[in-house]
Design an enzyme around this catalytic site. Structure first.
Site, short mmCIF file in Angstrom:
data_model
loop_
_atom_site.label_atom_id
_atom_site.label_comp_id
_atom_site.label_asym_id
_atom_site.label_seq_id
_atom_site.Cartn_x
_atom_site.Cartn_y
_atom_site.Cartn_z
CB ALA A 245 -0.92 0.00 1.23
CE LYS A 246 -2.38 6.28 -2.73
NZ LYS A 246 -3.33 7.42 -2.72
NE ARG A 247 0.37 -0.75 5.45
CZ ARG A 247 -0.85 -1.01 4.99
NH1 ARG A 247 -1.71 -0.02 4.78
NH2 ARG A 247 -1.23 -2.25 4.76
N GLY A 249 5.63 3.10 0.47
CA GLY A 249 6.33 3.84 -0.58
C GLY A 249 5.65 3.62 -1.92
#
Length: 315
Positions: A245-247, A249
């Site tokens: 996920a975006k967490r 990177g």
């Protein structure tokens, strides 16, 4: 083992609700190799029926990403939003068989009625509030409603990767939605209709979709269609063990392309993660054909780290 001696028909099915990332790429690579290594065909389907979440240009970008990786397909892409009459016909057949019923419950209604915990990414078990209705009852409803399929049992299946698999649907969602209140088909009905119509014989996808398989098998059986074989593979996760996920990177394929990362480096890393290469070295999908084996893929999720990304020239 495959259930047919004929060359398989596989498929790639990106959803344009967001960008394709390295986790998607790993599954696409395995799906492509599974069909091509056996001399089979690969179809492309754009799963865009979730219209509120579809991102402009994402379908075209997904195709660019696949081509960049070296993955091709046979024939023109199939686009779900152009196939609504097929889904409507399938729903009508289920109505005739009294296998679906109109449901006026909202998500919050179902969540409030649920007494047991449920798995992440899975809905709480439907309590059967509207199950006493017949299809004919829909004519008298003055509020929006969805159509739910009646779950009478939970068909087991022999997964090409996992082996014999069983999910108890009555404890994992219960009766499930096949047609949304918004007037569009739900995922389960759409993909079953698409795969049956296209003659797909094998479906290779992430193991987060294992609970979808018995639901889809129920639909295949109800509609009188032959079901494909399924292979559910471990996901790619971040160092924290959670799915990408975006967490973690920016792992979008488009971002890697923009940074000048070579597609062969990406394919080589993914092939190494699947046990088809001894080290993460550059490779093309076609070079991997003689090395492909579903059974070589480790059972644990693949942990993508910053160090591995730097190894392919990213970050």
């Amino acid at each position: 083992m495959r259930h047919s001696s004929f060359p398989p028909v596989g498929r790639l099915a990106p959803s344009p609700t967001g960008a394709q990332h390295l986790g998607n790429a790993r599954t696409y690579l395995a799906a492509w190799l599974c069909a091509r290594a056996a001399g089979g065909r690969v179809l492309l389907r754009i799963e865009d029926i979730d219209s509120p979440r579809v991102k402009a240009g994402a379908a075209e970008q997904a195709q660019d990403d696949l081509r960049w990786l070296g993955l091709d397909w046979d024939g023109e892409p199939v686009v779900q939003t152009r196939r609504l009459p097929l889904y409507e016909a399938a729903l009508d057949r289920l109505k005739q068989l009294d296998l679906v019923y109109p449901c006026t419950c909202t998500r919050s209604d179902v969540a409030a009625a649920a007494s047991a915990p449920h798995a992440e990414h899975e809905p709480p078990t439907y309590p059967g509030t509207c199950a006493g209705r017949t299809p004919a009852a829909a004519a008298g409803l003055a509020v929006p409603f969805a159509w739910r399929f009646r779950v009478a049992d939970s068909p087991p299946f022999d997964d090409l990767y996992r082996g014999h698999t069983r999910v108890d649907l009555r404890a994992a969602g219960g009766d499930f939605v096949v047609w949304k209140a918004a007037g569009t088909p739900a995922y389960q009905l759409a993909v079953v209709t698409d795969d049956a119509d296209a003659g797909v014989t094998e479906v290779v996808r992430g193991d987060d979709l294992v609970p979808s398989t018995p639901r889809q098998l129920l639909l295949y059986r109800a509609l009188g269609w032959a079901a494909p074989a399924f292979a559910h593979l471990p996901l790619v996760v971040g160092p924290d063990g959670r799915r990408l996920a975006k967490r973690h990177g920016d792992t979008r394929l488009s971002a890697l392309r923009a940074a000048g990362v070579a597609p062969e480096a990406v394919v080589g890393l993914l092939a190494w993660s699947c046990g088809w290469l001894d080290e993460p070295r550059p490779a093309t999908p076609r070079e991997l054909l003689p090395r492909f084996r579903l059974g070589a893929i480790p059972a644990a999720p693949f942990v993508l780290t910053a160090e591995l990304l730097r190894g392919i020239g990213y970050g």
